[in-house]
Design a protein around this motif. Structure first.
Motif, PDB file in Angstrom:
ATOM      1  N   TYR A   1       2.236  25.395   0.138  1.00 39.80           N
ATOM      2  CA  TYR A   1       3.482  26.521   0.704  1.00 39.80           C
ATOM      3  C   TYR A   1       4.307  25.847   1.724  1.00 39.80           C
ATOM      4  O   TYR A   1       5.243  26.539   2.249  1.00 39.80           O
ATOM      5  CB  TYR A   1       2.846  27.659   1.220  1.00 39.80           C
TER       6      TYR A   1
ATOM      7  N   VAL B   1      -2.729  23.916  16.313  1.00 35.35           N
ATOM      8  CA  VAL B   1      -3.013  22.592  15.734  1.00 35.35           C
ATOM      9  C   VAL B   1      -4.173  22.427  14.634  1.00 35.35           C
ATOM     10  O   VAL B   1      -4.968  23.334  14.839  1.00 35.35           O
ATOM     11  CB  VAL B   1      -2.923  21.370  16.610  1.00 35.35           C
TER      12      VAL B   1
ATOM     13  N   GLY C   1       2.121  19.245  12.815  1.00 34.63           N
ATOM     14  CA  GLY C   1       1.325  18.928  11.484  1.00 34.63           C
ATOM     15  C   GLY C   1       0.034  18.123  11.909  1.00 34.63           C
ATOM     16  O   GLY C   1      -0.079  17.777  12.878  1.00 34.63           O
TER      17      GLY C   1
ATOM     18  N   GLU D   1       7.072  32.246   3.627  1.00 34.23           N
ATOM     19  CA  GLU D   1       8.694  32.376   3.662  1.00 34.23           C
ATOM     20  C   GLU D   1       9.071  31.078   3.120  1.00 34.23           C
ATOM     21  O   GLU D   1       8.318  30.198   2.739  1.00 34.23           O
ATOM     22  CB  GLU D   1       9.114  32.211   5.443  1.00 34.23           C
TER      23      GLU D   1
ATOM     24  N   ALA E   1      10.281  27.784   1.827  1.00 31.17           N
ATOM     25  CA  ALA E   1      10.144  26.482   2.740  1.00 31.17           C
ATOM     26  C   ALA E   1      10.712  25.570   1.838  1.00 31.17           C
ATOM     27  O   ALA E   1      10.372  25.308   0.548  1.00 31.17           O
ATOM     28  CB  ALA E   1       8.716  26.328   2.971  1.00 31.17           C
TER      29      ALA E   1
ATOM     30  N   PHE F   1       5.988  20.622   5.387  1.00 33.06           N
ATOM     31  CA  PHE F   1       5.543  19.435   6.073  1.00 33.06           C
ATOM     32  C   PHE F   1       4.546  18.821   5.300  1.00 33.06           C
ATOM     33  O   PHE F   1       4.134  17.714   5.505  1.00 33.06           O
ATOM     34  CB  PHE F   1       4.829  19.800   7.505  1.00 33.06           C
TER      35      PHE F   1
HETATM   36  N1  SAM Z   1      -0.727  22.031  10.682  1.00 34.21           N
HETATM   37  C1  SAM Z   1      -1.670  22.827  11.544  1.00 34.21           C
HETATM   38  C2  SAM Z   1      -2.494  24.006  10.469  1.00 34.21           C
HETATM   39  O1  SAM Z   1      -1.945  23.948   9.329  1.00 34.21           O
HETATM   40  O2  SAM Z   1      -3.113  24.814  10.726  1.00 34.21           O
HETATM   41  C3  SAM Z   1      -1.018  23.640  12.285  1.00 34.21           C
HETATM   42  C4  SAM Z   1       0.606  24.003  12.160  1.00 34.21           C
HETATM   43  S1  SAM Z   1       1.118  24.977  10.727  1.00 34.21           S
HETATM   44  C5  SAM Z   1       2.837  24.170  10.704  1.00 34.21           C
HETATM   45  C6  SAM Z   1       1.161  26.549  11.175  1.00 34.21           C
HETATM   46  C7  SAM Z   1       1.135  27.418  10.271  1.00 34.21           C
HETATM   47  O3  SAM Z   1       2.287  27.724   9.589  1.00 34.21           O
HETATM   48  C8  SAM Z   1       0.153  27.422   9.272  1.00 34.21           C
HETATM   49  O4  SAM Z   1      -1.070  27.814   9.652  1.00 34.21           O
HETATM   50  C9  SAM Z   1       0.698  28.286   8.161  1.00 34.21           C
HETATM   51  O5  SAM Z   1       0.086  29.610   8.322  1.00 34.21           O
HETATM   52  C10 SAM Z   1       2.082  28.449   8.744  1.00 34.21           C
HETATM   53  N2  SAM Z   1       3.231  28.414   7.422  1.00 34.21           N
HETATM   54  C11 SAM Z   1       3.179  27.001   6.674  1.00 34.21           C
HETATM   55  N3  SAM Z   1       4.131  27.286   5.568  1.00 34.21           N
HETATM   56  C12 SAM Z   1       4.538  28.726   5.867  1.00 34.21           C
HETATM   57  C13 SAM Z   1       5.601  29.095   5.153  1.00 34.21           C
HETATM   58  N4  SAM Z   1       6.145  28.813   4.089  1.00 34.21           N
HETATM   59  N5  SAM Z   1       6.027  30.448   5.643  1.00 34.21           N
HETATM   60  C14 SAM Z   1       5.281  31.051   6.556  1.00 34.21           C
HETATM   61  N6  SAM Z   1       4.290  30.382   7.186  1.00 34.21           N
HETATM   62  C15 SAM Z   1       3.907  29.089   6.931  1.00 34.21           C
END
Ligand code: SAM
Ligand code: SF4
Length: 466
Positions: free
Chosen positions: A98, A173, A138, A276, A278, A101
């Motif tokens: 989803y 993180v 990430g 959302e 991505a 990154f």
């Molecule tokens: N990399 C770490 C992790 O995955 O826990 C922390 C940062 S990650 C960028 C933070 C959060 O962004 C994730 O835990 C996820 O719930 C959320 N996220 C990732 N993709 C998303 C999306 N397409 N729409 C909404 N939230 C998203």
């Protein structure tokens, strides 16, 4: 001594299925009993939460929302705490289907900000008036390894501009081991946040197809390790849209109760991002279990009833409309003026490196004015954590309602600080009116403390809190 559990047995899918199976009740009397119990601010049991998820009758739905509003009002009053996310790096070894990154998304430009770039981003946030940052990265770090995150936090706290600085850094993180969590605590973070994404094991496996994040147990036990390392403000959450939201909120409850059982205190905050769109992600475009706006409001309201003293965070993923509606139902913290790409505050061009698309593109000043016009008091307060009121100490003050004696004056003093140092003339006028109204609503005794604090801010003192 509490031992870190090696498994995730406290997430009991059988018990959740059973509770949901028996949930559908047409007995309005029973549902009203549950709503009445929730008004006593003691929280709810799993079976009661499951029953509330089955509400579809418009009258009962209205009563559910009214109950959530009453609880929010009783515990949080009109305050809304503001923060900004700071994405320092989009390097990642995981493959979460989803997220933009994810490692397999080779079309994404990768970037980890260096110290000077982090400093620049923080300066821009401080110049907008922000006091609280959520650091996001990430799961892969440049040469220094995890030390990169520790250095980034030190850099953020080192920035001072005019009257401003960042006074609380929260962190989102990847899960750490106990010794790394200790090092994280040593940097002076506020809350450690981590979302399980989905508590449903089969779905978890299907959407996490590469990297360390595939390990469900390592992730779901992360908060145990954080607590053992002394981080007593932790934030948990679910990425809604991956699996049935009813299952997810019951599992979230099991996680809360497990932390309460093991450490005497549950999470400080809950987050409820909805999937959302991505860049480079099909399932983010078409979530397997989309949560409608009405169900989203319902789940926010139910969580408010279930765990009344846990803060609830809403990010700029959501549109201004949904944000406004859910403020009333129990949201206590919001992000504003956000960017979700590393370097995104300094350089709009980096937006194609963003993690997901935002629903609310307004500036901090616009959000503040709007929030104030809606009758809320924007707050930049960081008092509790700096006075050591965290974890169980915070809950001991929150439960008898004493925390308001700190939160209300701190909200007003930090709001005034914002208005004087950063507010546009229009926002300042709106804000001054709101402050005057709040003071007028207090009796003589409870007015003296905020009045004194506001006087000090007007006289030029900054960072006034109690
Ligand atoms: N990399 C770490 C992790 O995955 O826990 C922390 C940062 S990650 C960028 C933070 C959060 O962004 C994730 O835990 C996820 O719930 C959320 N996220 C990732 N993709 C998303 C999306 N397409 N729409 C909404 N939230 C998203
Ligand atoms: Fe990496 Fe986190 Fe995105 Fe997964 S959600 S790909 S771990 S940044």
């Amino acid at each position: 001594m509490v031992m870190t559990p090696q498994t995730s047995a406290f997430i009991d899918e059988g018990a959740i299925d059973e509770a949901l199976g028996g949930a559908a009740t047409k007995d309005a009397g029973r549902l009203r009993e549950i709503l009445a119990k929730a008004r006593d601010l003691g929280g709810l049991e799993m079976g009661e939460v499951a029953a509330l998820t089955s509400i579809s009758d418009p009258d009962l739905l209205g009563e559910l929302f009214a109950t959530a509003r009453a609880i929010k009002e009783a515990i949080y009053g009109a305050r809304l705490v503001l923060f900004a996310p700071l994405y320092v790096s989009n390097l990642c070894n995981n493959d979460c289907l989803y997220c933009a990154f994810r490692a397999k998304n080779t079309a994404l430009t990768r970037r980890a900000l260096d110290t000077a770039e982090i400093r620049r981003e923080v300066e821009l946030l401080v110049d907008q008036g922000h006091k609280r940052i959520l650091l996001v990265a990430g799961e892969s770090y440049p040469r220094q390894g995890f030390g990169y995150v520790l250095d980034a936090i030190a850099t953020i706290y080192s920035v001072h501009r005019g009257n401003g600085e960042i006074r609380r850094v929260n962190v989102n993180v990847a899960p750490l081991g106990v010794s790394e969590f200790r090092a994280l605590k040593g940097t002076g973070i506020g809350t450690y946040q981590l979302f399980q994404e989905t508590y449903h094991r089969q779905t978890y496996k299907a959407v996490h197809v590469g990297g360390k994040k595939r390990d469900y147990d390592w992730r779901v036990t992360a908060m145990h390790r954080a607590m053992e390392a002394g981080i007593d403000d932790v934030g948990i959450g679910v990425l809604f849209g991956l699996f049935d939201w009813r299952f997810e909120i019951l599992a979230l409850m099991q996680h809360v109760r497990e932390l309460e059982r093991a450490y005497g205190v549950g999470p400080h905050t809950l987050s409820m991002p909805r999937l959302e769109p991505a860049f480079g992600s099909d399932i983010a475009e078409e979530p397997p279990f989309p949560v409608s706006d009405i169900d989203f409001r319902k789940l926010v309201a139910i969580l408010r009833l279930a765990v009344p003293y846990t803060g609830m965070i809403m990010s700029t993923r959501e549109t201004p409309n949904i944000r406004r509606e859910t403020f009333a139902l129990g949201i206590s913290q919001i992000s504003a003026g956000s960017r979700t790409s590393p370097g995104g505050y300094a350089d709009e061009e980096h937006l194609d490196e963003a993690q997901f698309q935002l629903g609310d593109h307004r500036s901090l000043d616009e959000v503040i004015r709007n929030v104030a016009e809606l009758g809320y008091t924007p707050s930049f307060c960081t008092g509790c954590y700096r006075l050591g009121r965290t974890g169980a100490d915070f809950m001991d003050l929150a439960k008898p309602g004493e925390i308001k004696q700190h939160c209300d004056p701190n909200a007003l003093s930090t709001f005034l600080e914002y208005l004087l140092d950063y507010g546009s003339p229009e926002t300042r006028a709106t804000g001054e009116r709101v402050i005057a109204e709040r003071l007028a609503g207090l009796d003589g005794v409870s007015r003296s403390r905020p009045e004194d604090m506001l006087r000090r801010v007007r006289a030029g003192e900054r960072d006034v809190f109690c």
